[in-house]
Design a protein around this motif. Structure first.
Motif, short mmCIF file in Angstrom:
data_model
loop_
_atom_site.label_atom_id
_atom_site.label_comp_id
_atom_site.label_asym_id
_atom_site.label_seq_id
_atom_site.Cartn_x
_atom_site.Cartn_y
_atom_site.Cartn_z
N PRO A 6 1.05 -0.82 -0.47
CA PRO A 6 -0.10 0.13 -0.14
C PRO A 6 0.30 1.59 0.23
CG PRO A 6 -0.33 -1.33 2.18
CD PRO A 6 0.01 -2.66 1.09
N LYS A 7 1.66 1.03 0.17
CA LYS A 7 2.87 2.37 0.76
C LYS A 7 3.97 2.43 1.05
CE LYS A 7 -0.70 5.10 3.53
NZ LYS A 7 -0.92 5.72 4.49
N THR A 8 4.21 1.92 -0.89
CA THR A 8 5.96 1.38 -1.19
C THR A 8 6.86 2.60 -1.30
OG1 THR A 8 5.28 -0.90 -1.59
CG2 THR A 8 7.54 -0.29 -2.08
N LYS A 9 7.89 2.87 -0.10
CA LYS A 9 8.07 4.41 -0.93
C LYS A 9 10.01 4.07 -0.87
CE LYS A 9 9.67 8.79 1.35
NZ LYS A 9 9.56 9.60 1.92
N LEU A 14 9.17 6.88 -5.37
CA LEU A 14 7.81 6.16 -5.72
C LEU A 14 6.80 5.79 -5.37
CD1 LEU A 14 6.71 5.01 -9.23
CD2 LEU A 14 8.08 2.74 -7.95
N PHE A 15 5.90 5.69 -4.99
CA PHE A 15 4.96 5.71 -3.39
C PHE A 15 3.33 4.84 -4.69
CE2 PHE A 15 0.77 6.72 -1.40
CZ PHE A 15 0.91 6.00 -0.68
N PHE A 23 4.49 10.07 -8.21
CA PHE A 23 6.00 10.42 -7.33
C PHE A 23 5.54 11.34 -6.75
CE2 PHE A 23 8.46 13.92 -7.63
CZ PHE A 23 9.37 14.03 -7.46
N ARG A 24 6.29 11.66 -5.77
CA ARG A 24 6.70 11.83 -4.70
C ARG A 24 8.04 12.22 -3.79
NH1 ARG A 24 3.08 9.39 0.84
NH2 ARG A 24 4.07 11.01 2.24
N ARG A 53 8.87 4.22 -12.90
CA ARG A 53 10.50 3.88 -12.46
C ARG A 53 11.00 4.69 -12.48
NH1 ARG A 53 11.37 -2.46 -10.28
NH2 ARG A 53 10.90 -2.13 -8.23
N ARG A 54 10.99 5.19 -14.27
CA ARG A 54 11.82 5.41 -14.82
C ARG A 54 10.91 7.06 -14.91
NH1 ARG A 54 10.30 7.38 -19.60
NH2 ARG A 54 8.50 6.50 -20.17
N LYS A 55 9.67 7.35 -14.88
CA LYS A 55 9.02 8.85 -15.10
C LYS A 55 9.35 8.89 -13.38
CE LYS A 55 5.04 8.20 -17.28
NZ LYS A 55 3.80 7.56 -17.79
#
Length: 118
Positions: A6-9, A14-15, A23-24, A53-55
């Protein structure tokens, strides 16, 4: 998206949420008065992790460069200048800047034109 977290940083800013990747990035405290928000947060408009991931990495690099330029030429930057640069970055990376509009209700968040708060 496979294994949903749910909240992988991660280090690439990347979120992940159940529907897409975002993006955060936090704005350095010394620059918040010029940038006008505490955090930059945008939908990457993809559910594909490799594309997100690229963006995300590209946006992180662009925003780091912007922060460097603001620190270097603080007097030359106003909030309007930063907003214009942000829109340009989003247009380059997301290829659809028309759908991004600034939210006047909260200086910390951008809102998509569809009314979805990011």
């Amino acid at each position: 998206m496979g294994n949903y977290s749910p909240k992988t940083k991660s280090s690439d800013y990347l979120f992940r949420n159940p529907h897409s990747c975002c993006f955060r990035m936090g704005v350095p405290e010394a620059l918040r008065d010029i940038v006008g928000r505490r955090e930059l947060r945008y939908s990457l408009r993809t559910g594909r992790l490799s594309e997100a991931r690229r963006k995300s990495r590209l946006l992180a690099g662009l925003f780091q460069q912007l922060f460097f330029q603001i620190r270097r030429h603080r007097v030359a930057y106003g909030r309007g200048d930063v907003d214009e640069q942000v829109r340009e970055f989003l247009g380059c990376v997301l290829q659809d800047a028309q759908d991004i509009s600034m939210s006047n209700s909260s200086p910390d968040v951008y809102t998509a034109s569809a009314g979805i708060k990011l």
